[in-house]
Design an enzyme around this catalytic site. Structure first.
Site, mmCIF file in Angstrom:
data_model
loop_
_atom_site.group_PDB
_atom_site.id
_atom_site.type_symbol
_atom_site.label_atom_id
_atom_site.label_comp_id
_atom_site.label_asym_id
_atom_site.label_seq_id
_atom_site.Cartn_x
_atom_site.Cartn_y
_atom_site.Cartn_z
ATOM 1 N N ASP A 60 -8.844 -0.637 -6.052
ATOM 2 C CA ASP A 60 -9.746 0.321 -5.421
ATOM 3 C C ASP A 60 -9.103 1.699 -5.303
ATOM 4 O O ASP A 60 -7.885 1.847 -5.384
ATOM 5 C CB ASP A 60 -10.143 -0.169 -4.027
ATOM 6 C CG ASP A 60 -8.963 -0.212 -3.067
ATOM 7 O OD1 ASP A 60 -7.889 -0.687 -3.489
ATOM 8 O OD2 ASP A 60 -9.107 0.214 -1.912
ATOM 9 N N GLU A 61 -9.927 2.688 -5.110
ATOM 10 C CA GLU A 61 -9.508 4.036 -4.732
ATOM 11 C C GLU A 61 -8.337 4.541 -5.571
ATOM 12 O O GLU A 61 -7.306 4.959 -5.054
ATOM 13 C CB GLU A 61 -9.150 4.073 -3.241
ATOM 14 C CG GLU A 61 -10.336 3.725 -2.348
ATOM 15 C CD GLU A 61 -9.990 3.711 -0.874
ATOM 16 O OE1 GLU A 61 -10.861 4.032 -0.064
ATOM 17 O OE2 GLU A 61 -8.854 3.345 -0.534
ATOM 18 N N HIS A 117 -2.849 3.187 -4.703
ATOM 19 C CA HIS A 117 -2.178 2.807 -3.455
ATOM 20 C C HIS A 117 -0.756 2.317 -3.732
ATOM 21 O O HIS A 117 -0.337 1.259 -3.254
ATOM 22 C CB HIS A 117 -2.984 1.739 -2.723
ATOM 23 C CG HIS A 117 -4.253 2.258 -2.113
ATOM 24 N ND1 HIS A 117 -4.267 3.158 -1.071
ATOM 25 C CD2 HIS A 117 -5.559 2.031 -2.421
ATOM 26 C CE1 HIS A 117 -5.520 3.448 -0.742
ATOM 27 N NE2 HIS A 117 -6.317 2.791 -1.550
ATOM 28 N N ASP A 152 0.857 -1.183 0.000
ATOM 29 C CA ASP A 152 0.000 0.000 0.000
ATOM 30 C C ASP A 152 0.894 1.233 0.000
ATOM 31 O O ASP A 152 2.122 1.131 -0.075
ATOM 32 C CB ASP A 152 -0.946 -0.002 1.202
ATOM 33 C CG ASP A 152 -2.315 0.574 0.844
ATOM 34 O OD1 ASP A 152 -2.369 1.773 0.497
ATOM 35 O OD2 ASP A 152 -3.316 -0.159 0.901
ATOM 36 N N ASP A 210 -12.003 -2.841 11.895
ATOM 37 C CA ASP A 210 -11.190 -1.735 12.401
ATOM 38 C C ASP A 210 -12.066 -0.590 12.883
ATOM 39 O O ASP A 210 -11.558 0.408 13.395
ATOM 40 C CB ASP A 210 -10.205 -1.246 11.343
ATOM 41 C CG ASP A 210 -10.861 -0.993 10.004
ATOM 42 O OD1 ASP A 210 -11.443 -1.938 9.464
ATOM 43 O OD2 ASP A 210 -10.781 0.148 9.490
ATOM 44 N N TRP A 238 -16.871 -4.036 -1.215
ATOM 45 C CA TRP A 238 -16.568 -3.400 0.067
ATOM 46 C C TRP A 238 -17.283 -2.071 0.277
ATOM 47 O O TRP A 238 -17.618 -1.718 1.411
ATOM 48 C CB TRP A 238 -15.062 -3.184 0.213
ATOM 49 C CG TRP A 238 -14.515 -2.005 -0.544
ATOM 50 C CD1 TRP A 238 -14.108 -1.985 -1.847
ATOM 51 C CD2 TRP A 238 -14.312 -0.677 -0.047
ATOM 52 N NE1 TRP A 238 -13.667 -0.731 -2.198
ATOM 53 C CE2 TRP A 238 -13.783 0.094 -1.101
ATOM 54 C CE3 TRP A 238 -14.538 -0.056 1.181
ATOM 55 C CZ2 TRP A 238 -13.470 1.446 -0.968
ATOM 56 C CZ3 TRP A 238 -14.233 1.297 1.321
ATOM 57 C CH2 TRP A 238 -13.693 2.024 0.258
ATOM 58 N N GLU A 251 -4.564 0.905 10.385
ATOM 59 C CA GLU A 251 -4.139 2.268 10.669
ATOM 60 C C GLU A 251 -4.035 2.551 12.165
ATOM 61 O O GLU A 251 -3.103 3.208 12.627
ATOM 62 C CB GLU A 251 -5.108 3.274 10.041
ATOM 63 C CG GLU A 251 -4.983 3.416 8.539
ATOM 64 C CD GLU A 251 -5.972 2.542 7.791
ATOM 65 O OE1 GLU A 251 -6.382 1.511 8.367
ATOM 66 O OE2 GLU A 251 -6.336 2.875 6.655
ATOM 67 N N TYR A 269 -16.383 -4.397 8.730
ATOM 68 C CA TYR A 269 -15.066 -3.795 8.913
ATOM 69 C C TYR A 269 -14.737 -3.808 10.402
ATOM 70 O O TYR A 269 -15.349 -3.089 11.197
ATOM 71 C CB TYR A 269 -15.053 -2.374 8.350
ATOM 72 C CG TYR A 269 -14.581 -2.321 6.910
ATOM 73 C CD1 TYR A 269 -15.031 -3.259 5.982
ATOM 74 C CD2 TYR A 269 -13.693 -1.349 6.468
ATOM 75 C CE1 TYR A 269 -14.611 -3.237 4.674
ATOM 76 C CE2 TYR A 269 -13.259 -1.315 5.149
ATOM 77 C CZ TYR A 269 -13.723 -2.258 4.255
ATOM 78 O OH TYR A 269 -13.295 -2.237 2.954
#
Length: 770
Positions: free
Chosen positions: A340-341, A277, A204, A434, A407, A484, A432
């Site tokens: 993704d993203e 990422h 990442d 987290d 997701w 994170e 999720y």
């Protein structure tokens, strides 16, 4: 990693340490709840008989059974009692065995299925396959009763098999790195609860975690970042610790972990992120980016515009060479390529990317992403592998053979299934791990959302939008853990457990056999597992609540605990619990502004933390609210009462209080029922750009006597807080029956921000009239 100093006669495997730590009915370990199996079997029947383990305990293996299957069980038995077993476990006849393991795919027709028969003279496990036998042994472990002088198990007849073939647990090691022994520890727990897939997120923006020998800078540069953000990513300004951080797994370590997992019937799927990422990789090899850098591994959490250049053939050469070293380490059918993203900002300005779009006759940058994914998919297909990607790989068209991991919601999985593509459900708002587990103020720092144990348990992966034929393409379910806010194994374990056990039951057990209250009873028997990292009372003995409307349009607070035999005591004036506390016997009507505090008590002793809920009572409480546009997605509590219930939405955007409008404006009218004197108006606005949640470009309050002719009394355009913006407008005192609130949605998210080009969410809560 928790260490143990045990006086053992010989070294034992890590699994035995884990099982000792879990403490299933170990001497001195107090057990509560109902002894039972997690996840709940298809059929389970007990009788009044008991099997007593003899000192000379013999395990017999039928034809085709691998002796590795009994290692997990054997080490546990040897650890907790001085029981001897004949080794090796081969050529034993059933009549000479105390525990007989056999394969019979005709008797057990379902893959990974098993039967477990506990009789006074013998225990027999019959598996459809090796995995079935292994899972039968895990169920047996959970049923053992270990006293000071013996091991027994009640008579049982169990038939069991999984609902879904794919039962996954994801772990991100890029944000924070976990050593191989910790990974193995968690793999043992996955196996114990019949989770058969470990999704290992290895690369990442913040770190590259796998050794690639052809590209040594991935180890010396990409595996490390200069420092790490302190606190939450939403905080402004960002603060940093100034400490270099990193690490990576050698290929030998990866091989060892994969082998360890395989022996426990767990498939390890690696994730190598692309095309986004990619900052950590670009830091080492800047020529792979659109601008040539320089780049650095990210030091905070988020999404970054610098991604792999899709117009540069060297990018694909690099990624293919990386895969050439990754594939031999992972025998899995699937390779996860992320997808993704991926912001398109750099691609839009990159001559190479624009030339690629032109040369390949692509329509736009979304189709360029599809081209990127498709090109890598073809390469992996040529190596006999298939790809999995996050649901953004649907952008620009889904490549043939791709499996979608949904997701952002369930929509991606639904779309894939309708196109007859395999999908795995892993929606953010349900699974999720987290995210926060409770709304208690003392909850440790976590991701932005709220995912309590009950929400994970009650998730249903097959939606009503899918036909029976389409539903077959939903191959399973997975929980995701992003690291994170998990700087240590202990922090990670607090997030993983016990929610991972709820996920296990969602993935394995049939809908008909699921029952949350029964799950909690069984979970209490497994409670020592939670003592690895937290007080169990902080997870499922704490108070949960609901705020409802009474018949006369007042607010009622409902409190609940799942701890059998416990009582709740509370105060309504914000004072600490003491002699003035009242026992809770039903809904509490809230008539005035203040805080209600409560706690769970067992035998006059407080259990867990103090619960607190604040209320602001005002003139609009319980009044009729009419919305021009309806809230959407997961930010639609189902009625308008939440806008006038006296409870303010928290910093957790999915706490059930926030109303969200994707791309739409807010226009709400509150009818007070009669003309009243009004001097103060308010509303709460949630601003989290990192979650696509934007402040309105304009907010206005208007008042009216007749509901037709309105006068503007307040406007605001500045919302400075990167959190909850509490708008409180003092206006000239006047008579009004109707209050109209208008908020103009940001619309399309601008370039340079998180997910540019997407619709902005406008998040609002509690319209206050005083």
């Amino acid at each position: 990693m928790i260490s143990y100093n045990l006086p053992l006669r010989k070294p034992i495997k890590i699994v035995a340490l884990i099982l000792l730590c879990i403490g299933f009915a170990l001497p001195g370990k107090a057990q509560t709840g109902t002894q039972g199996i997690i996840p709940q079997p298809v059929k389970i029947k007990s009788d009044n008989t008991t099997y007593v383990f003899p000192r000379e305990f013999k395990i017999g293996l039928g034809p085709g059974i691998n002796a590795n299957n009994v290692t997990f069980f054997r080490d546990y038995i040897r650890l907790v009692r001085d029981i001897h077993e004949n080794t090796p476990f081969v050529n034993h006849k059933m009549a000479a065995s105390n525990l007989w393991l056999q394969l019979n795919p005709k008797r057990v027709s379902q893959s990974e299925g098993y039967t477990l028969e506990v009789k006074p003279h013998r225990i027999t496990i019959t598996g459809h396959d090796e995995a079935g036998v292994f899972y039968g042994l895990q169920s047996l472990i959970q049923l053992l009763d270990i006293s000071k002088d013996k091991i027994t198990v009640k008579g049982y007849s169990i038939t069991d098999y999984p609902r879904f073939a794919y039962r996954g647990m994801h772990l991100d090691v890029s944000r924070h790195f976990f050593d191989p022994q910790t990974i193995k520890k968690w793999i043992d727990l996955l196996a114990l609860y019949k989770i058969n897939t470990f999704h290992w997120h290895l690369t990442d923006d913040q770190g590259w975690r796998i050794e690639i020998k052809k590209y040594p800078l991935l180890q010396s540069v990409s595996a490390y970042r200069d420092e790490t953000i302190i606190g939450h990513k939403k905080d402004s300004p960002h603060r940093f610790d100034g400490k270099r951080y990193g690490g990576y797994y050698t290929q030998d370590e990866v091989k060892d972990i994969v082998k360890y997992a395989t022996q426990r019937h767990i498939t390890v799927i690696p994730e190598i992120e692309m095309p986004g990422h990619a900052l950590a990789a670009l830091a080492a090899y800047p020529q792979l980016g659109c601008t040539g850098g320089p780049y650095k591994a990210a030091t905070y959490w988020g999404i970054f515009d610098d991604v792999y250049c899709a117009g540069n053939d060297e990018t694909f050469t690099f990624l293919q060479k990386v895969m050439d070293e990754v594939l031999p380490l992972f025998p899995s059918k699937y390779i996860h390529i992320g997808g993704d993203e991926c912001p398109k900002t750099k691609w839009k300005a990159c001559p190479k990317c624009q030339k690629r779009i032109k040369d390949e006759h692509l329509k736009d940058e979304k189709e360029l992403q599809s081209y990127f994914i498709g090109r890598m998919e073809k390469y992996l297909n040529s190596k006999g592998r298939q790809i999995i990607g996050w649901d953004e790989i649907l952008e620009g068209g889904l490549t043939p053979g791709a499996t979608v991991m949904s997701w952002t919601g369930e929509e991606g999985g639904i779309a894939a299934a309708k196109q007859h593509h395999e999908a795995i459900m892993t929606p953010e708002k349900y699974v999720y791990l987290d995210y926060y587990q409770s709304l208690y103020a003392a909850e440790p720092l976590a991701g932005g959302g709220y995912t309590p144990l009950s929400k994970v348990y009650n998730y249903e992966p097959i939606t009503s939008e899918l036909s029976g034929e389409e539903a077959q393409y939903i191959k399973g379910v997975q929980a995701n853990t992003w690291s994170e806010y998990m700087a240590s194994p202990a922090q990670a374990e607090r997030q993983l457990f016990p929610r991972m056990l709820a996920l296990a039951e969602v993935a394995w057990s049939s809908k008909e056999n699921k029952n949350y209250d029964d799950f909690l009873k069984r979970l209490r028997y497994h409670q020592p597992l939670l003592n690895l990292n937290i007080n169990a009372a902080e997870v499922f003995d704490e108070i949960t609540d609901s705020v409802t409307e009474t018949a006369d349009h007042l607010v009622a607070l409902n409190l609940h605990t799942t701890l059998p035999g416990a009582k709740i005591f509370y105060t309504t004036d914000g004072t600490e619990l003491g002699v003035n506390a009242k026992e809770y016997n039903g809904p509490i009507t809230v008539a005035s502004t203040g805080a209600i505090k409560a706690a769970v008590f067992m035998k006059d002793k407080q259990v867990g933390r103090v619960y607190e809920k604040s209320f602001t009572i005002h003139q609009a409480i319980g009044k009729t609210v009419t919305l021009k546009n309806q809230p959407q997605g997961g930010y639609n509590p189902g009625n308008t009462f939440g806008l006038v219930n006296g409870v303010f939405g928290s910093k957790l955007y999915n706490d059930g209080q926030w109303y969200g409008f994707s791309g739409d404006d807010l226009e709400a009218v509150v009818d007070l029922g009669s003309a009243q004197s009004v001097s103060k108006l308010g509303i709460n606005i949630l601003k989290y750009h990192w979650q696509k949640m934007w402040e309105p470009t304009l907010l206005t309050f208007e008042v009216s006597a007749d509901g037709t002719n309105y006068t503007e009394v307040y406007r605001q355009t500045d919302f400075p807080d990167n959190s909850v913006n509490a708008v409180r407008a003092n206006i000239k005192t006047q008579q009004a029956r109707y209050i109209r609130v208008k908020a103009t949605n940001k619309g399309i998210i601008p370039p340079g921000e998180y997910i540019p080009g997407a619709k902005a969410w406008l998040m609002v809560d509690e319209i206050i009239v005083q």
